[in-house]
Structures are given as structure tokens and as C-alpha cells.
Design a protein around this motif. Structure first.
Motif, PDB file in Angstrom:
ATOM      1  N   PHE A   8       0.869  -1.186   0.000  1.00 35.75           N
ATOM      2  CA  PHE A   8       0.000   0.000   0.000  1.00 35.75           C
ATOM      3  C   PHE A   8       0.903   1.233   0.000  1.00 35.75           C
ATOM      4  CE2 PHE A   8      -2.335  -3.385   2.189  1.00 35.75           C
ATOM      5  CZ  PHE A   8      -3.428  -3.494   1.332  1.00 35.75           C
ATOM      6  N   PHE A   9       0.572   2.210  -0.797  1.00 33.60           N
ATOM      7  CA  PHE A   9       1.474   3.363  -0.907  1.00 33.60           C
ATOM      8  C   PHE A   9       0.682   4.639  -1.138  1.00 33.60           C
ATOM      9  CE2 PHE A   9       1.184   3.410  -5.550  1.00 33.60           C
ATOM     10  CZ  PHE A   9       0.817   2.089  -5.807  1.00 33.60           C
ATOM     11  N   ASP A  10       1.317   5.726  -0.757  1.00 32.18           N
ATOM     12  CA  ASP A  10       0.681   7.040  -0.765  1.00 32.18           C
ATOM     13  C   ASP A  10       0.634   7.620  -2.183  1.00 32.18           C
ATOM     14  OD1 ASP A  10      -0.293   9.430   0.525  1.00 32.18           O
ATOM     15  OD2 ASP A  10       1.649  10.325   0.094  1.00 32.18           O
ATOM     16  N   MET A  11      -0.453   8.307  -2.506  1.00 31.74           N
ATOM     17  CA  MET A  11      -0.571   8.969  -3.816  1.00 31.74           C
ATOM     18  C   MET A  11      -0.653  10.491  -3.680  1.00 31.74           C
ATOM     19  SD  MET A  11      -0.462   6.885  -6.453  1.00 31.74           S
ATOM     20  CE  MET A  11      -1.272   7.791  -7.771  1.00 31.74           C
ATOM     21  N   THR A  12      -0.516  11.022  -2.448  1.00 36.08           N
ATOM     22  CA  THR A  12      -0.724  12.467  -2.305  1.00 36.08           C
ATOM     23  C   THR A  12       0.398  13.280  -2.967  1.00 36.08           C
ATOM     24  OG1 THR A  12       0.236  12.368  -0.104  1.00 36.08           O
ATOM     25  CG2 THR A  12      -2.154  12.421  -0.221  1.00 36.08           C
ATOM     26  N   ARG A  13       1.572  12.668  -3.146  1.00 33.60           N
ATOM     27  CA  ARG A  13       2.677  13.374  -3.793  1.00 33.60           C
ATOM     28  C   ARG A  13       3.079  12.711  -5.109  1.00 33.60           C
ATOM     29  NH1 ARG A  13       5.257  16.703  -0.001  1.00 33.60           N
ATOM     30  NH2 ARG A  13       7.292  16.456  -0.975  1.00 33.60           N
ATOM     31  N   ALA A  14       2.104  11.987  -5.710  1.00 33.49           N
ATOM     32  CA  ALA A  14       2.421  11.266  -6.950  1.00 33.49           C
ATOM     33  C   ALA A  14       2.842  12.238  -8.057  1.00 33.49           C
ATOM     34  CB  ALA A  14       1.222  10.445  -7.396  1.00 33.49           C
ATOM     35  N   TYR A  15       2.238  13.432  -8.052  1.00 38.00           N
ATOM     36  CA  TYR A  15       2.661  14.479  -8.998  1.00 38.00           C
ATOM     37  C   TYR A  15       3.618  15.367  -8.216  1.00 38.00           C
ATOM     38  CZ  TYR A  15      -0.803  12.353 -11.862  1.00 38.00           C
ATOM     39  OH  TYR A  15      -1.494  11.405 -12.589  1.00 38.00           O
ATOM     40  N   SER A  16       4.880  15.087  -8.375  1.00 34.72           N
ATOM     41  CA  SER A  16       5.945  15.620  -7.529  1.00 34.72           C
ATOM     42  C   SER A  16       5.850  17.131  -7.321  1.00 34.72           C
ATOM     43  CB  SER A  16       7.281  15.280  -8.185  1.00 34.72           C
ATOM     44  OG  SER A  16       8.323  16.067  -7.647  1.00 34.72           O
ATOM     45  N   PRO A  17       5.657  17.569  -6.075  1.00 36.12           N
ATOM     46  CA  PRO A  17       5.635  19.017  -5.822  1.00 36.12           C
ATOM     47  C   PRO A  17       6.917  19.699  -6.307  1.00 36.12           C
ATOM     48  CG  PRO A  17       4.810  17.824  -3.904  1.00 36.12           C
ATOM     49  CD  PRO A  17       5.360  16.795  -4.855  1.00 36.12           C
ATOM     50  N   ALA A  18       8.054  19.043  -6.130  1.00 36.00           N
ATOM     51  CA  ALA A  18       9.321  19.671  -6.544  1.00 36.00           C
ATOM     52  C   ALA A  18       9.371  19.835  -8.062  1.00 36.00           C
ATOM     53  CB  ALA A  18      10.502  18.826  -6.059  1.00 36.00           C
ATOM     54  N   LEU A  19       8.987  18.801  -8.792  1.00 36.72           N
ATOM     55  CA  LEU A  19       9.029  18.903 -10.261  1.00 36.72           C
ATOM     56  C   LEU A  19       7.978  19.875 -10.775  1.00 36.72           C
ATOM     57  CD1 LEU A  19       9.627  15.221 -11.470  1.00 36.72           C
ATOM     58  CD2 LEU A  19      11.230  17.141 -11.508  1.00 36.72           C
ATOM     59  N   ARG A  20       6.837  19.930 -10.103  1.00 32.96           N
ATOM     60  CA  ARG A  20       5.798  20.874 -10.541  1.00 32.96           C
ATOM     61  C   ARG A  20       6.263  22.306 -10.355  1.00 32.96           C
ATOM     62  NH1 ARG A  20       1.292  18.778  -7.054  1.00 32.96           N
ATOM     63  NH2 ARG A  20       0.446  20.853  -7.366  1.00 32.96           N
ATOM     64  N   GLN A  21       6.932  22.545  -9.241  1.00 28.92           N
ATOM     65  CA  GLN A  21       7.480  23.900  -9.022  1.00 28.92           C
ATOM     66  C   GLN A  21       8.501  24.240 -10.093  1.00 28.92           C
ATOM     67  OE1 GLN A  21       9.239  24.435  -5.160  1.00 28.92           O
ATOM     68  NE2 GLN A  21       7.256  24.318  -4.131  1.00 28.92           N
ATOM     69  N   THR A  22       9.348  23.250 -10.395  1.00 28.18           N
ATOM     70  CA  THR A  22      10.354  23.453 -11.442  1.00 28.18           C
ATOM     71  C   THR A  22       9.676  23.778 -12.765  1.00 28.18           C
ATOM     72  OG1 THR A  22      11.832  21.911 -10.347  1.00 28.18           O
ATOM     73  CG2 THR A  22      12.271  22.326 -12.665  1.00 28.18           C
ATOM     74  N   ALA A  23       8.638  23.019 -13.111  1.00 30.09           N
ATOM     75  CA  ALA A  23       7.944  23.225 -14.390  1.00 30.09           C
ATOM     76  C   ALA A  23       7.320  24.615 -14.440  1.00 30.09           C
ATOM     77  CB  ALA A  23       6.889  22.146 -14.597  1.00 30.09           C
ATOM     78  N   ALA A  24       6.710  25.031 -13.335  1.00 29.47           N
ATOM     79  CA  ALA A  24       6.064  26.352 -13.312  1.00 29.47           C
ATOM     80  C   ALA A  24       7.111  27.448 -13.501  1.00 29.47           C
ATOM     81  CB  ALA A  24       5.310  26.538 -11.994  1.00 29.47           C
ATOM     82  N   ARG A  25       8.256  27.267 -12.844  1.00 35.03           N
ATOM     83  CA  ARG A  25       9.333  28.270 -12.952  1.00 35.03           C
ATOM     84  C   ARG A  25       9.867  28.323 -14.393  1.00 35.03           C
ATOM     85  NH1 ARG A  25      12.086  26.339  -8.701  1.00 35.03           N
ATOM     86  NH2 ARG A  25      13.509  25.182 -10.037  1.00 35.03           N
ATOM     87  N   CYS A  26      10.078  27.143 -14.974  1.00 37.28           N
ATOM     88  CA  CYS A  26      10.624  27.087 -16.340  1.00 37.28           C
ATOM     89  C   CYS A  26       9.636  27.694 -17.334  1.00 37.28           C
ATOM     90  CB  CYS A  26      10.933  25.645 -16.747  1.00 37.28           C
ATOM     91  SG  CYS A  26      12.314  24.939 -15.830  1.00 37.28           S
ATOM     92  N   ALA A  27       8.345  27.432 -17.137  1.00 37.72           N
ATOM     93  CA  ALA A  27       7.331  27.972 -18.054  1.00 37.72           C
ATOM     94  C   ALA A  27       7.347  29.497 -17.994  1.00 37.72           C
ATOM     95  CB  ALA A  27       5.952  27.430 -17.697  1.00 37.72           C
ATOM     96  N   GLU A  28       7.449  30.008 -16.782  1.00 35.30           N
ATOM     97  CA  GLU A  28       7.449  31.461 -16.624  1.00 35.30           C
ATOM     98  C   GLU A  28       8.664  32.065 -17.332  1.00 35.30           C
ATOM     99  OE1 GLU A  28       6.608  32.658 -12.610  1.00 35.30           O
ATOM    100  OE2 GLU A  28       7.200  34.722 -13.084  1.00 35.30           O
ATOM    101  N   ARG A  29       9.804  31.410 -17.121  1.00 29.86           N
ATOM    102  CA  ARG A  29      11.035  31.919 -17.732  1.00 29.86           C
ATOM    103  C   ARG A  29      10.938  31.909 -19.259  1.00 29.86           C
ATOM    104  NH1 ARG A  29      15.890  28.353 -17.166  1.00 29.86           N
ATOM    105  NH2 ARG A  29      14.988  27.872 -15.165  1.00 29.86           N
ATOM    106  N   ALA A  30      10.253  30.887 -19.804  1.00 27.68           N
ATOM    107  CA  ALA A  30      10.163  30.755 -21.262  1.00 27.68           C
ATOM    108  C   ALA A  30       8.971  31.517 -21.836  1.00 27.68           C
ATOM    109  CB  ALA A  30      10.072  29.282 -21.630  1.00 27.68           C
ATOM    110  N   GLY A  31       8.189  32.179 -20.972  1.00 24.42           N
ATOM    111  CA  GLY A  31       7.018  32.914 -21.459  1.00 24.42           C
ATOM    112  C   GLY A  31       5.919  31.995 -21.971  1.00 24.42           C
ATOM    113  N   ILE A  32       5.828  30.792 -21.396  1.00 21.16           N
ATOM    114  CA  ILE A  32       4.806  29.822 -21.823  1.00 21.16           C
ATOM    115  C   ILE A  32       3.718  29.759 -20.749  1.00 21.16           C
ATOM    116  CG2 ILE A  32       4.363  27.350 -22.221  1.00 21.16           C
ATOM    117  CD1 ILE A  32       7.314  27.206 -23.249  1.00 21.16           C
TER     118      ILE A  32
END
Ligand code: HPA
Length: 287
Positions: A158-182
Motif C-alpha cells: 500500500f502506498f501514498d498517492m498524495t505526492r504522486a505528482y511531484s511538488p518539486a518537479l511541478r514547481q520546477t515546471a512552473a518556474r521554467c514555463a514562466e522563464r520561457a514565457g509559456i
């Protein structure tokens, strides 16, 4: 269990051997390209490729516009594996076959899995052709690749799914999108089995449940990544308005065409995220 540990090991050893990966040159990041998004492989440097058919125990990618090739190369300064084409349950595969490659990546030492897909847009604030970072999913079908006997070497029963969409990677993606104007929306993806697109009533129901987008992939792989401890994230290309939002019938041509039009911004975003994710692994900031 349909696959043994030794089979996953054999696939991993084969891939490492064919790409000549030594421990110091082993990619820590893997990217999966969904429908119409295959163009990213053109930006790879120092790359070589393998047909899925050559890799022991790998399923075949039969879906439209899924090339069925695994690349190893350099992107955004990082060594990466890139899967051009993925596996879907609607092709007749069991969930553990659709997610087979995730356990292979675990044995190869991959730490970050960057997924993409094409999805129908339920939240009309987002709009056709835009990109959505998955913050969570709703899965009403029994598509867990972890059904059946559990192998503790990959993860707990049995395993947790609350962090299945990695908070760290999501933050990275949001930062990269902003930097690229996407513009990068964030939302919830509902998994539907397909291959038929949804009915308008299903889309209305999914909207009430809190879904922003709908698609037929990704969820088995994210479940397995959560099971075996790989950080995962996914960017959806909202390739069409979901069923019933307009009068127009849904078609796979529209999905692939819109995804292809969005492929350049998707590639720019993933290139930045891959570079940052690989750096985070080196710094010990990712699992
Ligand atoms: N529904 C399900 N899967 C999809 C869609 C959709 O509207 N668009 C792209 N993949």
C-alpha cells in the motif's frame, strides 16, 4: 505476477548495454512523449535510439503517431532517456504492461519521470492548444499496475498517492514555463479507458467531479512511479475541447494536429525542466 524481477532486470541491462551507459553517464531523467509530441527527439544531441521491439519484454507501441523508439542522448545539458511513443490499456495491454518501462527505469537508476500527453479540455478557461500541468488525477477504472502479488523490491503493498505528482518537479515546471514565457495551467486529469472518446454526459459528470482535462494514458505509469519511488510530473497538451462542449465530433486527426502545433512550446518547456531536474538530482534535491 505477470513479470518477474529478473525480466525487468534483463530489460534494464539490455538498455544500459546497448546505449553504452556507464554509471557516471546513466541518465537520471526520462521523458515520455505522447500523441503528436514526438518532435522533441530532433533537439537531442549525441543521441542513439532503439526500437521498442528490440528490448526484451517491451510491449509494442501500436497507437497512432507513437513511433515506438527509445532514445538516449543529451537535452538541456542533461543526459536523458526519451520514449517516443507510449503504451495504452486501450491497445489491449494490461496496466502492468503499460507501466512496464517505469520499473525498468527504476532499475536503471532514473530519478525523475517527465511525462506528456494529449488530453481533452474540460475546463474551458484553459482552451484548446494550451498546456496543463497535472496536479492530480481521478481514476475510476481498475488500471493499477500494482494489482496482484507485490514485489517489495519495487515498493510497498500500500502506498501514498498524495505526492504522486511531484511538488518539486511541478514547481520546477512552473518556474521554467514562466522563464520561457509559456502559459502553463494547472489542473486535474481524469483517466478514461477509451478507445472511444467520452460521451457528453460523461464529460459533464467528470466536470462535476473536479476534472479539468480527460485522457486515456499516463495514470498507470504515474501509479507505478509512486509505487517504486520515482518523482513524476506530466504536462498535458489540451488538444481538443472535450465531448459535448461544441457540436463538432471529436477526431484523432484534430488531436494529433493540435498537439503537433503545440509541440515546439512543449519541447522548449521540457528541455528546460530536464536540465533543472537533472541538476536537482546532482544536488540531492530530488529523491
Ligand atoms: N478524450 C480522451 N482522450 C483524449 C482526448 C479526449 O477528448 N483528447 C486527447 N486524448
Amino acid at each position: 505476477m505477470p513479470y518477474t524481477y529478473e525480466q525487468y532486470r534483463e530489460s534494464a541491462d539490455f538498455i544500459a548495454g546497448r546505449f553504452g551507459c556507464r554509471p557516471e553517464s546513466m541518465p537520471s531523467v526520462a521523458i515520455v512523449l505522447g500523441s503528436g509530441l514526438g518532435g522533441l527527439t530532433e533537439g537531442l544531441e549525441e543521441s542513439s535510439a532503439l526500437d521498442y521491439g528490440a528490448i526484451p519484454y517491451f510491449p509494442q507501441a501500436t497507437a497512432l503517431s507513437h513511433a515506438g523508439r527509445l532514445f538516449c542522448g543529451r537535452l538541456g545539458g542533461a543526459r536523458v532517456f526519451v520514449f517516443s511513443g507510449r503504451f495504452h490499456c486501450y491497445e489491449g495491454l494490461e496496466p502492468e504492461q503499460a507501466a512496464y518501462y517505469v520499473r525498468v527505469l527504476k532499475l536503471l537508476g532514473v530519478k525523475a519521470l517527465l511525462l506528456t500527453n494529449a488530453a481533452g479540455c474540460i475546463n474551458t478557461d484553459f482552451g484548446q492548444g494550451s498546456l496543463m500541468l497535472m496536479k492530480d488525477h481521478i481514476c475510476l477504472s481498475p488500471v493499477s499496475p500494482c494489482r496482484g502479488a507485490n514485489d517489495e523490491r519495487f515498493g510497498a503493498r500500500f502506498f501514498d498517492m498524495t505526492r504522486a505528482y511531484s511538488p518539486a518537479l511541478r514547481q520546477t515546471a512552473a518556474r521554467c514555463a514562466e522563464r520561457a514565457g509559456i502559459t502553463l495551467h494547472e489542473g486535474v486529469y481524469a483517466f478514461m479507458g477509451g478507445p472511444q472518446y467520452e460521451t457528453p454526459a460523461e464529460i459533464r459528470a467528470l466536470r462535476l467531479l473536479g476534472a479539468d482535462a480527460v485522457g486515456m494514458s499516463t495514470v498507470p505509469e504515474v501509479i507505478e512511479a509512486a509505487h517504486c519511488g520515482i518523482e513524476a510530473m506530466c504536462v498535458s497538451c489540451l488538444s481538443n475541447l472535450a465531448a459535448g462542449i461544441t457540436d463538432k465530433p471529436l477526431s484523432s486527426d484534430e488531436v494529433v494536429q493540435t498537439a503537433a502545433q503545440a509541440a515546439a512550446k512543449m519541447s522548449r518547456l521540457l528541455t528546460l525542466v530536464a536540465g533543472e531536474a537533472a541538476q536537482a538530482v546532482v544536488c540531492g534535491k530530488l529523491a
